[in-house]
Design an enzyme around this catalytic site. Structure first.
Site, mmCIF file in Angstrom:
data_model
loop_
_atom_site.group_PDB
_atom_site.id
_atom_site.type_symbol
_atom_site.label_atom_id
_atom_site.label_comp_id
_atom_site.label_asym_id
_atom_site.label_seq_id
_atom_site.Cartn_x
_atom_site.Cartn_y
_atom_site.Cartn_z
ATOM 1 N N CYS A 74 13.879 9.003 -26.244
ATOM 2 C CA CYS A 74 15.243 9.830 -26.620
ATOM 3 C C CYS A 74 16.560 9.856 -25.822
ATOM 4 O O CYS A 74 16.227 11.133 -24.861
ATOM 5 C CB CYS A 74 15.139 11.382 -27.772
ATOM 6 S SG CYS A 74 15.911 11.636 -28.036
ATOM 7 N N ASP A 327 -9.981 30.766 -32.169
ATOM 8 C CA ASP A 327 -8.873 30.179 -32.190
ATOM 9 C C ASP A 327 -7.622 30.603 -32.135
ATOM 10 O O ASP A 327 -7.116 30.710 -32.439
ATOM 11 C CB ASP A 327 -8.459 29.203 -33.069
ATOM 12 C CG ASP A 327 -7.598 27.919 -33.130
ATOM 13 O OD1 ASP A 327 -6.825 28.029 -31.423
ATOM 14 O OD2 ASP A 327 -7.248 26.983 -33.135
ATOM 15 N N CYS A 354 -4.605 26.288 -26.325
ATOM 16 C CA CYS A 354 -3.810 26.051 -27.047
ATOM 17 C C CYS A 354 -2.607 26.087 -25.312
ATOM 18 O O CYS A 354 -1.131 25.851 -25.418
ATOM 19 C CB CYS A 354 -2.480 25.867 -28.594
ATOM 20 S SG CYS A 354 -1.653 28.032 -27.917
#
Length: 395
Positions: A74, A327, A354
């Site tokens: 990109c 989570d 995460c």
């Protein structure tokens, strides 16, 4: 101290750091450099300097490139342009090596855990994976993404990491300046668009297309709020569910907790292990997610739902518990939640994370209560960015 803002420095680039940059040093100060790779010799323009021991900058000229450097797919993955990606200038396999180094460093520094880490590739490659994108309309009404650490909007013609066709209609029209656009591509290939605008200090949401997404994971079909939580990478949900199924080992007739449960992806896995004579408590703060979860798992009576903050609900939860799966959001679980889990005396804890720094901090707290890290897997669920998804097993 005189600010270095705008100053151009010539530096040797050192190790990768958490957050999508590398560490360099100049005149006794740390410089966090984006658009560079370890071992490179670059010229850096300082973009942020608050006068402390460090500043931030972009590599505006590469004098000695790394052999792992590639041309970004990109043109907007460049200094001063779009802030959506961090590592488009690195070969895909090297991106995973960089992320593995970050996870290992965070575990060592924050939790005292020395472990070799391998970041695994998910099916589908490094482009065309992003199924959820949040755009903002610039002053000219064109939708785009913000520049790194900036409110400036970089208008997009397309996005190579987005699911093909996902953004076509949104990018073709003009929007109210400042409006935010949530775009989701679901498991059936349908696109859902919601516009968020602020009028007289109040945020107003307008669903422009779709609204209820269909996803497929863990052997089930899921119907849920298209803009609620679901894994962004199309292969991530099933991959993570498979690891949870392997590691949880919830006993038949036993008990399990699914914390920060979303719509119940991991609760469905735990339910199949404990069976109809067992019980699974799913805790989720989002009431829409709870109602979606109840509908999706209505065939599993062993799953009970509680809406609320995890630490509040766990204080009254039935104990002991055999297995816990959690989570949490990017900030991690935190000490109160960890201590509430420990109070349940689980044999096994499966932690899906995460953010490696938050994971490491929570692992250190678990260790202080006698729980050790016994297995770890990491997945490149966010290619081209600095984010990485980890699953940790504690016992």
């Amino acid at each position: 101290m005189t600010t270095w803002q705008g100053r151009v420095l010539e530096v040797e680039v050192g190790a990768v750091a958490h957050g999508g940059h590398c560490v360099a040093r100049a005149d006794g100060r740390v410089v966090f450099v984006r658009h560079a790779l370890p071992g490179e010799h670059v010229r850096v323009e300082v973009t942020e300097d608050n006068g402390g021991s460090f500043c931030r900058g972009d590599a505006v000229e590469v004098l000695k490139p790394s052999p792992e450097r590639v041309t970004p797919p990109c043109p907007l993955a460049a200094p001063g342009a779009c802030g959506g990606c961090d590592w488009q200038h690195a070969a895909p396999s090297y991106q995973r090596e960089l992320k593995a180094a970050v996870v290992a460093e965070q575990l060592s520094r924050l939790a005292g855990i020395e472990r070799e880490v391998v970041v695994e590739e998910l099916d589908g490659g490094v482009l065309d994976w992003r199924s959820r994108v949040r755009l903002v309309a610039g002053r000219d009404g064109r939708a785009g993404l913000r520049a790194h650490h900036s409110h400036r909007v970089v208008a997009l013609e397309d996005c190579p990491i987005a699911v093909p066709g996902e953004l076509t209609d949104v990018l073709a029209r003009r929007w109210r300046p400042g409006s935010e656009l949530e775009v989701t591509s679901d498991g059936d290939g349908r696109t859902h668009v919601r516009e968020l605008s602020t009028v007289r200090g109040k945020v107003r949401a307008r669903q422009l297309s779709g609204g209820v997404a269909v996803q497929h994971a863990a052997g089930r079909d899921w119907r849920l709020d298209a803009h609620g939580f679901w894994q962004v990478h199309p292969a991530a949900a099933s991959t993570l569910a498979a690891v949870v199924a392997e590691w949880a080992e919830a006993p038949s007739g036993g008990s399990a907790w699914d914390l920060y449960a979303g719509v119940g992806l991991f609760a469905s896995v735990l339910a199949s292990q404990v069976g109809e004579s067992g019980r699974v408590l799913a805790i989720e703060s989002g009431r829409r997610a709870v109602s979606d979860g109840e509908r999706n798992l209505e065939d599993l009576p062993q799953v009970s739902w509680q809406a609320g903050r995890v630490e509040d609900v766990l204080s009254a939860a039935e104990k002991p518990v055999d297995v816990v799966v959690l989570d949490p959001p990017r900030k991690g679980a935190g000490k109160p939640v960890v201590e509430s889990i420990v109070a349940g005396q689980p044999d096994r804890i499966v932690y899906v994370a995460c953010d490696p720094a938050a994971l490491a901090r929570d692992l250190a707290t678990f260790a202080s209560h006698g729980y050790a890290l016994t297995a770890l897997r990491a997945f490149d669920a966010f290619p081209m960015t600095h984010h990485v998804e980890c699953v940790a097993l504690l016992s």
